[in-house]
Write an enzyme that holds these catalytic residues in place. Structure first.
Site, PDB file in Angstrom:
ATOM      1  N   LYS A  88       0.801  -1.225   0.000  1.00  0.00           N
ATOM      2  CA  LYS A  88       0.000   0.000   0.000  1.00  0.00           C
ATOM      3  C   LYS A  88       0.834   1.275   0.000  1.00  0.00           C
ATOM      4  O   LYS A  88       0.397   2.308  -0.485  1.00  0.00           O
ATOM      5  CB  LYS A  88      -0.954  -0.001   1.199  1.00  0.00           C
ATOM      6  CG  LYS A  88      -2.093  -0.990   1.028  1.00  0.00           C
ATOM      7  CD  LYS A  88      -3.248  -0.641   1.942  1.00  0.00           C
ATOM      8  CE  LYS A  88      -4.466  -1.492   1.650  1.00  0.00           C
ATOM      9  NZ  LYS A  88      -4.289  -2.901   2.097  1.00  0.00           N
ATOM     10  N   GLU A 126      -9.662   7.058   3.741  1.00  0.00           N
ATOM     11  CA  GLU A 126     -10.533   6.171   4.499  1.00  0.00           C
ATOM     12  C   GLU A 126      -9.725   4.916   4.801  1.00  0.00           C
ATOM     13  O   GLU A 126      -8.774   4.596   4.097  1.00  0.00           O
ATOM     14  CB  GLU A 126     -11.762   5.808   3.672  1.00  0.00           C
ATOM     15  CG  GLU A 126     -11.586   4.631   2.700  1.00  0.00           C
ATOM     16  CD  GLU A 126     -10.541   4.839   1.613  1.00  0.00           C
ATOM     17  OE1 GLU A 126     -10.310   6.002   1.229  1.00  0.00           O
ATOM     18  OE2 GLU A 126      -9.949   3.839   1.169  1.00  0.00           O
ATOM     19  N   SER A 170       1.429  -9.972  -0.688  1.00  0.00           N
ATOM     20  CA  SER A 170       1.138  -8.538  -0.611  1.00  0.00           C
ATOM     21  C   SER A 170       1.588  -7.882   0.688  1.00  0.00           C
ATOM     22  O   SER A 170       1.845  -6.680   0.718  1.00  0.00           O
ATOM     23  CB  SER A 170      -0.359  -8.304  -0.816  1.00  0.00           C
ATOM     24  OG  SER A 170      -1.115  -9.071   0.099  1.00  0.00           O
TER      25      SER A 170
HETATM   26  C1  PLP Z   1      -5.118  -3.910   1.864  1.00  0.00           C
HETATM   27  C2  PLP Z   1      -4.414  -5.173   1.615  1.00  0.00           C
HETATM   28  C3  PLP Z   1      -4.828  -6.047   0.600  1.00  0.00           C
HETATM   29  C4  PLP Z   1      -6.046  -5.825  -0.231  1.00  0.00           C
HETATM   30  O1  PLP Z   1      -6.041  -4.671  -0.998  1.00  0.00           O
HETATM   31  P1  PLP Z   1      -5.836  -4.683  -2.581  1.00  0.00           P
HETATM   32  O2  PLP Z   1      -6.127  -3.295  -2.963  1.00  0.00           O
HETATM   33  O3  PLP Z   1      -6.814  -5.672  -3.147  1.00  0.00           O
HETATM   34  O4  PLP Z   1      -4.441  -5.090  -2.844  1.00  0.00           O
HETATM   35  C5  PLP Z   1      -4.079  -7.183   0.362  1.00  0.00           C
HETATM   36  N1  PLP Z   1      -2.982  -7.469   1.120  1.00  0.00           N
HETATM   37  C6  PLP Z   1      -2.562  -6.665   2.111  1.00  0.00           C
HETATM   38  C7  PLP Z   1      -1.365  -7.038   2.879  1.00  0.00           C
HETATM   39  C8  PLP Z   1      -3.270  -5.486   2.392  1.00  0.00           C
HETATM   40  O5  PLP Z   1      -2.834  -4.701   3.380  1.00  0.00           O
END
Ligand code: PLP
Length: 396
Positions: free
Chosen positions: A89, A111, A377
């Site tokens: 992010k 948000e 992610s």
């Molecule tokens: C917020 C988040 C997501 C989901 O958000 P996307 O916009 O779909 O990527 C996935 N993995 C992590 C670690 C997150 O913090």
């Protein structure tokens, strides 16, 4: 087939900018300026330098040998979990704050649901010395204490939202209300590939650094710059968009997206909005979303706070509808088991969100020579309580 956004902000039948009149000028000036800004040399240099020296990019592309053996393929993990603040992010938050500065904005709002996007935005604001207000549902503030404390330590004002179900959807509505009252000086940093055009395209482009790196990293490691499959989890869709961006038009690269099944897509406790949702408009965009027949939003459910958005971004809805992407629902228990598997075979504790795409691996049929790139992610430190509760229950 075209998978890029068109001039009106649509991906096939999804997307667009359904916004109140009062925001028209603000959104329109972003639409006119975002491409010239992100294609300018000044922006590119600043953004790239921050990604390298502050975020710690490039994130490694790691060949997971033991997991590869288990799933009968060549599995590479794109390690977004190693970024500063622990997830992908931050790529987006830094990019948008630079755009805000280029546009002369002096105040940032955002948000947040789980608090991850709030922390990324508060981090970028601390770095850039910009005042920051983060809207968060009262229920989420209770559930996500450590992230609330992080945001406050970083200097952000966390506004508790007490309307509706007091979760992400209500926090988003409140942020939009704030934006309507201060359109001239305020920049709204949206945390995923959702919201009115141009946000989904803007966020996808900022996150596309992920697939840009995958390209040269694969070339270096295996001598060709594309995999057979790309895999990512989908909440709003930003890490997945970043993972697939440079491969969208290369149909020889398969795309596998994992959404949160919750307790199962045949129950009412799910967040699998591409599979069970219907088309409607939420937060300025035409998408697949979870709603009743008369258009009331149904509260999504997933064990992972980052995946329980009631819809999915327009790009992903289009990839699913056009069959460019295969979508798999992964339930809570499958994700939990997958998190343990990665931890015990590779020594990597993934975020619960990322555990959902790992949980899709057992559902796939690969050939041994298939090169699979899976994006991790985020890291799992924030989810340890949930993991340990599961461990005790399962008696592991
Ligand atoms: C917020 C988040 C997501 C989901 O958000 P996307 O916009 O779909 O990527 C996935 N993995 C992590 C670690 C997150 O913090």
């Amino acid at each position: 087939m075209n998978y890029q956004v068109d001039n009106n902000g649509f991906y096939g039948e999804y997307g667009g900018a359904y916004i109140p009149e009062i925001l028209y000028q603000t959104v329109n000036s972003l639409r006119e300026q975002y491409l010239p800004i992100i294609e300018s040399e000044a922006f590119k240099q600043e953004f790239h330098e921050l990604l390298r020296d502050y975020v710690g990019r490039p994130s490694p592309l790691y060949f997971a040998r033991r997991m590869s053996e288990r799933y009968g393929c060549q599995l590479y993990l794109k390690r977004e979990d190693l970024n500063h603040t622990g997830a992908h992010k931050i790529n987006n938050a830094l990019g948008q704050i630079l755009i805000a500065r280029h546009m002369g904005k002096t105040r940032i709002i955002a948000e947040t649901g789980a608090g991850q996007h709030g922390v990324a935005t508060a981090t970028a604001c601390a770095l850039m010395n910009m005042p920051c207000t983060v809207y968060m549902g009262a229920v989420d503030i209770e559930r996500q204490r450590p992230n609330v404390e992080r945001m406050r330590m970083l200097g952000a004002k966390v506004e508790s939202v007490e309307s509706g179900n007091m979760t992400l959807k209500d926090a988003t509505s409140e942020a939009i209300r704030d934006w309507c009252s201060h359109p001239a000086d305020t920049f709204y940093i949206i945390g995923s590939t959702v919201g009115p055009h141009p946000y989904p395209d803007l966020v996808a482009r900022l996150q596309s650094v992920i697939s840009e790196e995958i390209r040269w990293q694969l070339k270096e490691k295996i001598g060709r710059d594309y995999p057979d499959y790309l895999m990512a989890c989908v909440g709003g869709g930003s890490n997945a968009a970043g993972t697939v961006y440079h491969y969208l038009d290369d149909e020889s690269v398969g795309i596998i997206l994992a959404e949160a099944g919750g307790l199962g897509i045949d129950t009412d406790k799910t967040a699998a909005s591409m599979e069970v949702g219907t088309t409607g408009i939420l937060h300025g965009s035409r998408i697949k979303l979870m709603q009743t027949e008369d258009g009331q939003i149904v509260e999504p459910y997933s064990i992972s706070a980052g995946l329980d958005y009631p819809g999915t971004g327009p790009l992903h809805c289009h990839l699913y509808a056009s069959k460019r992407a295969q979508v798999v629902a992964v339930n809570d228990v499958e994700a939990l088991a997958a998190a343990y598997e990665l931890t015990r075979t590779e020594g990597i504790i993934p975020a619960l969100e990322s555990a959902h795409v790992l949980g899709a691996l057992p559902k796939m049929q690969f050939r041994p020579e298939d090169v699979v790139v899976l994006t991790v992610s985020g890291r799992g430190d924030k989810d340890l309580d949930t993991y340990l509760r599961f461990l005790r229950k399962a008696g592991k």
